[in-house]
Design an enzyme around this catalytic site. Sequence first.
Site, PDB file in Angstrom:
ATOM      1  N   ARG A   9       0.846  -1.195   0.000  1.00  0.00           N
ATOM      2  CA  ARG A   9       0.000   0.000   0.000  1.00  0.00           C
ATOM      3  C   ARG A   9       0.880   1.244   0.000  1.00  0.00           C
ATOM      4  O   ARG A   9       1.973   1.250   0.567  1.00  0.00           O
ATOM      5  CB  ARG A   9      -0.899   0.022   1.236  1.00  0.00           C
ATOM      6  CG  ARG A   9      -1.978  -1.030   1.245  1.00  0.00           C
ATOM      7  CD  ARG A   9      -2.615  -1.138   2.624  1.00  0.00           C
ATOM      8  NE  ARG A   9      -3.221   0.121   3.057  1.00  0.00           N
ATOM      9  CZ  ARG A   9      -3.592   0.371   4.312  1.00  0.00           C
ATOM     10  NH1 ARG A   9      -3.386  -0.539   5.257  1.00  0.00           N
ATOM     11  NH2 ARG A   9      -4.158   1.521   4.621  1.00  0.00           N
ATOM     12  N   SER A  11       1.243   4.020   1.683  1.00  0.00           N
ATOM     13  CA  SER A  11       1.067   4.808   2.902  1.00  0.00           C
ATOM     14  C   SER A  11       2.394   4.817   3.633  1.00  0.00           C
ATOM     15  O   SER A  11       3.210   3.911   3.448  1.00  0.00           O
ATOM     16  CB  SER A  11      -0.028   4.214   3.795  1.00  0.00           C
ATOM     17  OG  SER A  11       0.433   3.049   4.447  1.00  0.00           O
ATOM     18  N   LYS A  81      -3.103  -8.248  10.276  1.00  0.00           N
ATOM     19  CA  LYS A  81      -4.451  -7.990  10.788  1.00  0.00           C
ATOM     20  C   LYS A  81      -5.403  -7.509   9.701  1.00  0.00           C
ATOM     21  O   LYS A  81      -6.624  -7.553   9.883  1.00  0.00           O
ATOM     22  CB  LYS A  81      -4.412  -6.983  11.939  1.00  0.00           C
ATOM     23  CG  LYS A  81      -4.059  -5.563  11.564  1.00  0.00           C
ATOM     24  CD  LYS A  81      -4.004  -4.661  12.801  1.00  0.00           C
ATOM     25  CE  LYS A  81      -3.665  -3.223  12.450  1.00  0.00           C
ATOM     26  NZ  LYS A  81      -4.694  -2.560  11.659  1.00  0.00           N
ATOM     27  N   THR A 125     -12.231   5.908  16.624  1.00  0.00           N
ATOM     28  CA  THR A 125     -11.765   4.624  16.086  1.00  0.00           C
ATOM     29  C   THR A 125     -12.784   4.143  15.065  1.00  0.00           C
ATOM     30  O   THR A 125     -13.982   4.429  15.196  1.00  0.00           O
ATOM     31  CB  THR A 125     -11.590   3.556  17.175  1.00  0.00           C
ATOM     32  OG1 THR A 125     -11.195   2.322  16.559  1.00  0.00           O
ATOM     33  CG2 THR A 125     -12.863   3.315  17.958  1.00  0.00           C
ATOM     34  N   SER A 127     -12.832   0.851  14.412  1.00  0.00           N
ATOM     35  CA  SER A 127     -12.852  -0.574  14.723  1.00  0.00           C
ATOM     36  C   SER A 127     -13.981  -0.902  15.696  1.00  0.00           C
ATOM     37  O   SER A 127     -14.034  -0.367  16.812  1.00  0.00           O
ATOM     38  CB  SER A 127     -11.508  -0.988  15.331  1.00  0.00           C
ATOM     39  OG  SER A 127     -11.614  -2.213  16.021  1.00  0.00           O
ATOM     40  N   ARG A 129     -14.288  -3.701  17.192  1.00  0.00           N
ATOM     41  CA  ARG A 129     -13.616  -4.394  18.299  1.00  0.00           C
ATOM     42  C   ARG A 129     -13.161  -3.398  19.349  1.00  0.00           C
ATOM     43  O   ARG A 129     -13.407  -3.581  20.552  1.00  0.00           O
ATOM     44  CB  ARG A 129     -12.404  -5.172  17.763  1.00  0.00           C
ATOM     45  CG  ARG A 129     -11.521  -5.787  18.845  1.00  0.00           C
ATOM     46  CD  ARG A 129     -10.230  -6.339  18.243  1.00  0.00           C
ATOM     47  NE  ARG A 129      -9.419  -5.291  17.626  1.00  0.00           N
ATOM     48  CZ  ARG A 129      -8.573  -4.507  18.276  1.00  0.00           C
ATOM     49  NH1 ARG A 129      -8.431  -4.645  19.585  1.00  0.00           N
ATOM     50  NH2 ARG A 129      -7.872  -3.590  17.643  1.00  0.00           N
ATOM     51  N   ARG A 147     -10.901   7.291  10.289  1.00  0.00           N
ATOM     52  CA  ARG A 147     -10.024   6.426   9.514  1.00  0.00           C
ATOM     53  C   ARG A 147      -8.915   7.258   8.895  1.00  0.00           C
ATOM     54  O   ARG A 147      -8.914   8.479   8.952  1.00  0.00           O
ATOM     55  CB  ARG A 147     -10.823   5.700   8.424  1.00  0.00           C
ATOM     56  CG  ARG A 147     -11.778   4.648   8.972  1.00  0.00           C
ATOM     57  CD  ARG A 147     -12.431   3.857   7.863  1.00  0.00           C
ATOM     58  NE  ARG A 147     -11.415   3.350   6.950  1.00  0.00           N
ATOM     59  CZ  ARG A 147     -11.566   3.305   5.620  1.00  0.00           C
ATOM     60  NH1 ARG A 147     -12.674   3.741   5.061  1.00  0.00           N
ATOM     61  NH2 ARG A 147     -10.604   2.820   4.866  1.00  0.00           N
ATOM     62  N   GLY A 148      -7.954   6.560   8.270  1.00  0.00           N
ATOM     63  CA  GLY A 148      -6.814   7.229   7.654  1.00  0.00           C
ATOM     64  C   GLY A 148      -5.515   6.762   8.271  1.00  0.00           C
ATOM     65  O   GLY A 148      -5.500   5.955   9.198  1.00  0.00           O
ATOM     66  N   ASN A 149      -4.392   7.277   7.749  1.00  0.00           N
ATOM     67  CA  ASN A 149      -3.102   6.890   8.310  1.00  0.00           C
ATOM     68  C   ASN A 149      -2.874   7.592   9.649  1.00  0.00           C
ATOM     69  O   ASN A 149      -3.711   8.396  10.087  1.00  0.00           O
ATOM     70  CB  ASN A 149      -1.962   7.163   7.323  1.00  0.00           C
ATOM     71  CG  ASN A 149      -1.832   8.634   6.948  1.00  0.00           C
ATOM     72  OD1 ASN A 149      -2.020   9.516   7.790  1.00  0.00           O
ATOM     73  ND2 ASN A 149      -1.511   8.913   5.703  1.00  0.00           N
ATOM     74  N   VAL A 150      -1.771   7.296  10.294  1.00  0.00           N
ATOM     75  CA  VAL A 150      -1.516   7.818  11.639  1.00  0.00           C
ATOM     76  C   VAL A 150      -1.574   9.343  11.674  1.00  0.00           C
ATOM     77  O   VAL A 150      -2.244   9.939  12.521  1.00  0.00           O
ATOM     78  CB  VAL A 150      -0.154   7.319  12.169  1.00  0.00           C
ATOM     79  CG1 VAL A 150       0.219   8.045  13.463  1.00  0.00           C
ATOM     80  CG2 VAL A 150      -0.190   5.810  12.400  1.00  0.00           C
ATOM     81  N   THR A 152      -3.041  11.403   9.625  1.00  0.00           N
ATOM     82  CA  THR A 152      -4.401  11.868   9.367  1.00  0.00           C
ATOM     83  C   THR A 152      -5.266  11.754  10.605  1.00  0.00           C
ATOM     84  O   THR A 152      -6.028  12.669  10.946  1.00  0.00           O
ATOM     85  CB  THR A 152      -5.031  11.051   8.221  1.00  0.00           C
ATOM     86  OG1 THR A 152      -4.264  11.251   7.027  1.00  0.00           O
ATOM     87  CG2 THR A 152      -6.467  11.482   7.963  1.00  0.00           C
ATOM     88  N   CYS A 243     -14.629  -7.158   9.253  1.00  0.00           N
ATOM     89  CA  CYS A 243     -14.747  -5.900  10.001  1.00  0.00           C
ATOM     90  C   CYS A 243     -16.172  -5.613  10.467  1.00  0.00           C
ATOM     91  O   CYS A 243     -16.386  -4.685  11.236  1.00  0.00           O
ATOM     92  CB  CYS A 243     -14.245  -4.743   9.141  1.00  0.00           C
ATOM     93  SG  CYS A 243     -12.458  -4.740   8.933  1.00  0.00           S
TER      94      CYS A 243
END
Length: 302
Positions: A9, A11, A81, A125, A127, A129, A147-150, A152, A243
Amino acid sequence: MKTVRVGTRNSPLAMKQTMIVLDLLKEVYGDFPVEIVPMTTKGDQMLSVSLSKIGGKGLFINEVEQALLAGEIDFAVHSLKDMPAKVADGLTLAAIPERSAPFDCLIFREVGSLAELPLGAKIGTSSLRREFQMKHLRNDIQVESIRGNVGTRLKRMEEQQLDGIVLATAGLKRLDWFGAPTYPYTILTSEQCIPAVGQGALAVECRSEDHEMTDFLKVINDPLTRKLVMEERDFLAMLNGNCDIPIGAFALQEGDEYRFSGFLGDKELKQSFTETVVVQELAGVGRQVAENLLNAMNRESS
């Protein structure tokens, strides 16, 4: 040696994880010609929608796997994961390197601990879970999808005035965020928040028929990590998890024994079920714990 093409990916974290895998290979083989082929997946493009509504885990790996099957790349690096319980036909997990920290990290915008969060604190989050387990820790917590990368997610924590966000510790470590943390944080124990299946582990995937590449990659496989995470993936397979179902599992070796913890949430009942067992032999435990949790959930709903 021909140039090895590795897909991942596009990212910062995915690229860093790919470099970790390449460095492990170079420790064995020395320098070799390599080309990194970054890709943008559907999961990366549709950041405003919950994963559970657009297809789940496979959205982060489908495009990369298609390129692998088409012969456009020689192997791929994923976060384990993010992988569905069943590996795509024609592909194999050639290596699973030693696992990094599998736990979740709660990052705070202002306060310094879970207990200090204000009443009705907003936690970000995407998630299910994490949502279920955060609300179990503090039933007043309000969860907002993020959501998004760290980078973001940290930015959105500020923009949306969230009180905190939950991220994977392994990703933060790989990006060296803990070297100079920009916010207070606490790393949640597996008793507080059972991790996602395979969390902290990397998956190195190639074509099943490419025996030369399989042999090339298997030197960085960590047998213990593989044994533990494969039991977690058996748990996932038993529950047909993705998910859209809150699921977590964590296997750990403790001396001559193994500890296995499973988590299953029910969105309709708004309840969660957990079980932890300590065993001498790990094989089959994931499926047994999954069956026990399913039975507990069915009893509660009947």
